[in-house]
Design a protein around this motif. Structure first.
Motif, PDB file in Angstrom:
ATOM      1  N   MET A   5      -3.410  -7.440 -14.850  1.00 14.72           N
ATOM      2  CA  MET A   5      -3.249  -6.353 -15.816  1.00 14.72           C
ATOM      3  C   MET A   5      -3.196  -5.000 -15.113  1.00 14.72           C
ATOM      4  SD  MET A   5      -5.565  -7.574 -19.106  1.00 14.72           S
ATOM      5  CE  MET A   5      -7.058  -7.914 -18.145  1.00 14.72           C
ATOM      6  N   ALA A   6      -3.959  -4.842 -14.024  1.00 14.58           N
ATOM      7  CA  ALA A   6      -3.940  -3.580 -13.284  1.00 14.58           C
ATOM      8  C   ALA A   6      -2.575  -3.326 -12.653  1.00 14.58           C
ATOM      9  CB  ALA A   6      -5.023  -3.590 -12.207  1.00 14.58           C
ATOM     10  N   VAL A   7      -1.936  -4.369 -12.149  1.00 12.62           N
ATOM     11  CA  VAL A   7      -0.592  -4.225 -11.582  1.00 12.62           C
ATOM     12  C   VAL A   7       0.397  -3.801 -12.666  1.00 12.62           C
ATOM     13  CG1 VAL A   7       1.338  -5.487 -10.554  1.00 12.62           C
ATOM     14  CG2 VAL A   7      -0.973  -5.813  -9.666  1.00 12.62           C
ATOM     15  N   ASN A   8       0.302  -4.413 -13.824  1.00 14.15           N
ATOM     16  CA  ASN A   8       1.227  -4.099 -14.921  1.00 14.15           C
ATOM     17  C   ASN A   8       1.047  -2.679 -15.441  1.00 14.15           C
ATOM     18  OD1 ASN A   8       2.813  -6.669 -16.409  1.00 14.15           O
ATOM     19  ND2 ASN A   8       1.192  -7.247 -14.985  1.00 14.15           N
ATOM     20  N   THR A   9      -0.161  -2.165 -15.342  1.00 14.95           N
ATOM     21  CA  THR A   9      -0.408  -0.801 -15.817  1.00 14.95           C
ATOM     22  C   THR A   9      -0.236   0.242 -14.719  1.00 14.95           C
ATOM     23  OG1 THR A   9      -2.791  -1.132 -15.407  1.00 14.95           O
ATOM     24  CG2 THR A   9      -1.985  -1.554 -17.632  1.00 14.95           C
ATOM     25  N   GLY A  10       0.082  -0.197 -13.513  1.00 17.15           N
ATOM     26  CA  GLY A  10       0.290   0.741 -12.416  1.00 17.15           C
ATOM     27  C   GLY A  10      -0.983   1.194 -11.730  1.00 17.15           C
ATOM     28  N   LEU A  11      -2.095   0.495 -11.985  1.00 13.22           N
ATOM     29  CA  LEU A  11      -3.363   0.865 -11.385  1.00 13.22           C
ATOM     30  C   LEU A  11      -3.631   0.137 -10.075  1.00 13.22           C
ATOM     31  CD1 LEU A  11      -5.614   0.946 -14.586  1.00 13.22           C
ATOM     32  CD2 LEU A  11      -4.567   2.881 -13.376  1.00 13.22           C
ATOM     33  N   ILE A  31       0.836  -1.204   0.000  1.00 12.65           N
ATOM     34  CA  ILE A  31       0.000   0.000   0.000  1.00 12.65           C
ATOM     35  C   ILE A  31       0.869   1.251   0.000  1.00 12.65           C
ATOM     36  CG2 ILE A  31      -1.697   1.316   1.314  1.00 12.65           C
ATOM     37  CD1 ILE A  31      -2.834  -1.369   2.277  1.00 12.65           C
ATOM     38  N   ASN A  32       1.952   1.247   0.781  1.00 13.15           N
ATOM     39  CA  ASN A  32       2.847   2.403   0.810  1.00 13.15           C
ATOM     40  C   ASN A  32       3.465   2.659  -0.558  1.00 13.15           C
ATOM     41  OD1 ASN A  32       2.409   2.987   3.482  1.00 13.15           O
ATOM     42  ND2 ASN A  32       4.201   1.880   4.232  1.00 13.15           N
ATOM     43  N   ALA A  33       3.889   1.568  -1.220  1.00 15.20           N
ATOM     44  CA  ALA A  33       4.514   1.721  -2.536  1.00 15.20           C
ATOM     45  C   ALA A  33       3.529   2.275  -3.550  1.00 15.20           C
ATOM     46  CB  ALA A  33       5.053   0.372  -3.010  1.00 15.20           C
ATOM     47  N   PHE A  69       9.499   0.009  -7.334  1.00 13.72           N
ATOM     48  CA  PHE A  69      10.405  -0.202  -8.458  1.00 13.72           C
ATOM     49  C   PHE A  69       9.816  -1.195  -9.451  1.00 13.72           C
ATOM     50  CE2 PHE A  69      13.502  -3.211 -10.229  1.00 13.72           C
ATOM     51  CZ  PHE A  69      14.177  -2.362 -11.105  1.00 13.72           C
ATOM     52  N   GLN A  70       9.221  -2.278  -8.941  1.00 12.57           N
ATOM     53  CA  GLN A  70       8.656  -3.289  -9.833  1.00 12.57           C
ATOM     54  C   GLN A  70       7.493  -2.741 -10.644  1.00 12.57           C
ATOM     55  OE1 GLN A  70       7.664  -6.769  -7.551  1.00 12.57           O
ATOM     56  NE2 GLN A  70       9.718  -6.991  -6.699  1.00 12.57           N
ATOM     57  N   VAL A  71       6.567  -2.051  -9.986  1.00 16.01           N
ATOM     58  CA  VAL A  71       5.411  -1.500 -10.682  1.00 16.01           C
ATOM     59  C   VAL A  71       5.847  -0.451 -11.700  1.00 16.01           C
ATOM     60  CG1 VAL A  71       3.282  -0.167 -10.393  1.00 16.01           C
ATOM     61  CG2 VAL A  71       3.842  -1.986  -8.769  1.00 16.01           C
ATOM     62  N   ASN A  72       6.811   0.378 -11.327  1.00 17.80           N
ATOM     63  CA  ASN A  72       7.300   1.413 -12.232  1.00 17.80           C
ATOM     64  C   ASN A  72       7.991   0.801 -13.448  1.00 17.80           C
ATOM     65  OD1 ASN A  72       7.695   4.272 -12.771  1.00 17.80           O
ATOM     66  ND2 ASN A  72       9.871   3.875 -12.419  1.00 17.80           N
ATOM     67  N   ALA A  73       8.804  -0.240 -13.205  1.00 15.25           N
ATOM     68  CA  ALA A  73       9.485  -0.914 -14.309  1.00 15.25           C
ATOM     69  C   ALA A  73       8.479  -1.588 -15.240  1.00 15.25           C
ATOM     70  CB  ALA A  73      10.474  -1.948 -13.760  1.00 15.25           C
ATOM     71  N   ALA A  74       7.427  -2.165 -14.663  1.00 11.18           N
ATOM     72  CA  ALA A  74       6.402  -2.821 -15.475  1.00 11.18           C
ATOM     73  C   ALA A  74       5.670  -1.814 -16.347  1.00 11.18           C
ATOM     74  CB  ALA A  74       5.415  -3.550 -14.566  1.00 11.18           C
ATOM     75  N   HIS A  75       5.324  -0.678 -15.775  1.00  8.79           N
ATOM     76  CA  HIS A  75       4.621   0.360 -16.536  1.00  8.79           C
ATOM     77  C   HIS A  75       5.487   0.894 -17.670  1.00  8.79           C
ATOM     78  CE1 HIS A  75       3.219   4.505 -17.377  1.00  8.79           C
ATOM     79  NE2 HIS A  75       2.022   3.946 -17.259  1.00  8.79           N
ATOM     80  N   ASN A  76       6.783   1.131 -17.392  1.00  5.53           N
ATOM     81  CA  ASN A  76       7.684   1.631 -18.420  1.00  5.53           C
ATOM     82  C   ASN A  76       7.880   0.617 -19.548  1.00  5.53           C
ATOM     83  OD1 ASN A  76       8.029   4.001 -16.981  1.00  5.53           O
ATOM     84  ND2 ASN A  76       9.889   3.297 -15.951  1.00  5.53           N
ATOM     85  N   THR A  77       7.935  -0.666 -19.184  1.00  2.00           N
ATOM     86  CA  THR A  77       8.076  -1.703 -20.203  1.00  2.00           C
ATOM     87  C   THR A  77       6.827  -1.807 -21.057  1.00  2.00           C
ATOM     88  OG1 THR A  77       9.528  -2.954 -18.708  1.00  2.00           O
ATOM     89  CG2 THR A  77       8.612  -4.142 -20.576  1.00  2.00           C
ATOM     90  N   LEU A  78       5.678  -1.736 -20.409  1.00  2.00           N
ATOM     91  CA  LEU A  78       4.402  -1.846 -21.116  1.00  2.00           C
ATOM     92  C   LEU A  78       4.260  -0.786 -22.196  1.00  2.00           C
ATOM     93  CD1 LEU A  78       1.503  -3.155 -21.200  1.00  2.00           C
ATOM     94  CD2 LEU A  78       0.823  -1.363 -19.603  1.00  2.00           C
TER      95      LEU A  78
END
Length: 409
Positions: free
Chosen positions: A353-359, A242-244, A259-268
């Motif tokens: 899919m929501a995690v990968n898009t940063g939602l 939740i903090n992240a 970092f993981q969510v940000n990297a996933a969004h940038n890759t997507l």
């Protein structure tokens, strides 16, 4: 010269040869093919095929990450392993889809009891991977009990809720609440915050579908904020996720998840609408779990956001297809079981899919039939097989319609 009378086909194990391959074919395979929801099956096979392509794209990044001094770099290592798992899973899917309803229900009830027992000992005897004990077994025989428990738990919960029509005094809501609470508690011990959410969401959906009074639903819903606050205060995994998600710029225990969510969004988004092309992605090499949790991002980079949109529509089509098929369903058990399986399938895909898009916060959730994994692939095949079994259009679902019988003239 007199004409010979036409020969009458000899009756046999699979009946008359006339109509073989058509709607008149009543062989075991023919009966299955014409009774099954072929559109639902075709959409599932399409996802599996897309999954193989996606794992092939993600395999080099994962193989490079896990190769080292004692492990040779094999770019397509995970792809060939996924081919093996698909080869194991497809027969499971087909066999389960042929089960009569009574057999499927009994299998689910027994499986729920066994898997909850396994889940209870997993935190003590399980294999530790990335700081969590979610796996049991050794070597290639390792499996994740929670993945197999999901379809079994859903069918068992649906059966208990369906008993209210016959047993008015049965406290079905309390029984299923106890089951869900037990499973959620065991999952949080591993810890597995993502699976906990899925189990709870499916249970709430089944309560609504089964006609639980609104006052009861409101009472249960009022407990959700309390549970969320409690989890944030006393459950470190939930707090870090939740903090992240809410405070991404703050360094601390949630920094890794951010970092993981940000990297996933940038890759997507790296590939734009059409993607870089197969094998052309470079951002995927920075993903921690490119072949499992973040495979949707790899698809976005190499095949584009259009391909991601098509995949999302396929998941939606599967869920909608199931509910359209259930509009005229009279059997309460089949209605609840199929609905719950569809909700679980759709919820898992949506969360991933929501995690990968940063939602949504990072949850370690695989994308159904697309992410790499033996436990996930086989468990999903069991779930989809059950879904196909409960949506068959055969009027004799209380017994197996695939029993071979002699036919006479």
């Amino acid at each position: 010269m007199s004409e010979r009378a036409p020969k009458t086909p000899r009756p046999g194990l699979i009946g008359s040869m006339k109509g073989r391959g058509g709607r008149g074919d009543r062989s075991p395979l023919g009966t299955w093919f014409w009774d099954i929801d072929r559109v639902l099956l075709l959409l599932t096979l399409f996802l599996i095929a897309i999954g193989l392509i996606a794992v092939a794209a993600a395999s080099p990044a994962t193989a490079m990450r896990y190769s080292g001094e004692h492990r040779k770099f094999a770019p397509l290592y995970y792809f060939w392993r996924q081919v093996m798992w698909v080869g194991v899973s497809l027969p499971v899917l087909f066999i389960v889809s042929m089960l009569p309803v009574v057999t499927a229900r009994r299998m689910a009830v027994l499986g729920t009891a066994v898997l909850i027992a396994v889940l209870a000992v997993t935190p003590f005897i399980g294999v530790s991977i990335n700081g969590a004990r979610r796996w049991v077994g050794f070597g290639i025989a390792q499996f994740q009990p929670s993945e197999f428990l999901k379809p079994m738990f859903i069918v068992t919960t649906a059966w208990i809720l369906s008993l209210r029509a016959k047993e008015k005094d049965l406290p079905a809501t309390l029984i299923t609440m106890g089951m869900t609470g037990l499973v959620a508690g065991l999952l949080m011990l591993q810890p597995d915050f993502g699976q906990t959410i899925v189990f709870c969401l499916v249970w709430l959906a089944l309560l609504m579908i089964s006609g639980t009074p609104m006052r009861v639903m409101l009472a249960i819903g009022s407990l959700a904020p309390i549970g969320l606050v409690t989890a944030y205060m006393f459950y470190g995994v939930a707090r870090s996720r939740i903090n992240a998600f809410l405070f991404p710029d703050v360094d601390g225990e949630g920094a890794a998840d951010h970092f993981q969510v940000n990297a996933a969004h940038n890759t997507l988004t790296a590939g734009g609408w059409t993607g870089t092309g197969p094998g052309g992605g470079t951002a995927k090499f920075g993903l921690p779990e490119a072949h499992t949790d973040y495979i949707f991002s790899v698809i976005g980079e190499e095949f584009g956001l259009i391909a991601c949109s098509i995949i999302a529509l396929v998941f939606l089509a599967i869920v909608v297809r199931v509910f359209v098929k259930l509009l005229d369903e009279q059997d309460e058990f089949k209605l609840y079981a199929a609905s719950g399986l569809a909700v679980q399938f759709g919820a898992q895909a949506l969360i991933s899919m929501a995690v990968n898009t940063g939602l949504a916060p990072s949850k370690g959730m695989t994308l159904p039939f697309i992410s790499y994994g033996g436990s996930s692939m086989i468990a999903l095949s069991i779930g989809m097989g059950l879904l196909l079994a409960f949506t068959r259009r055969n009027p004799f679902l209380t017994r197996s319609p695939y029993v071979v019988r002699w036919s006479g003239q």
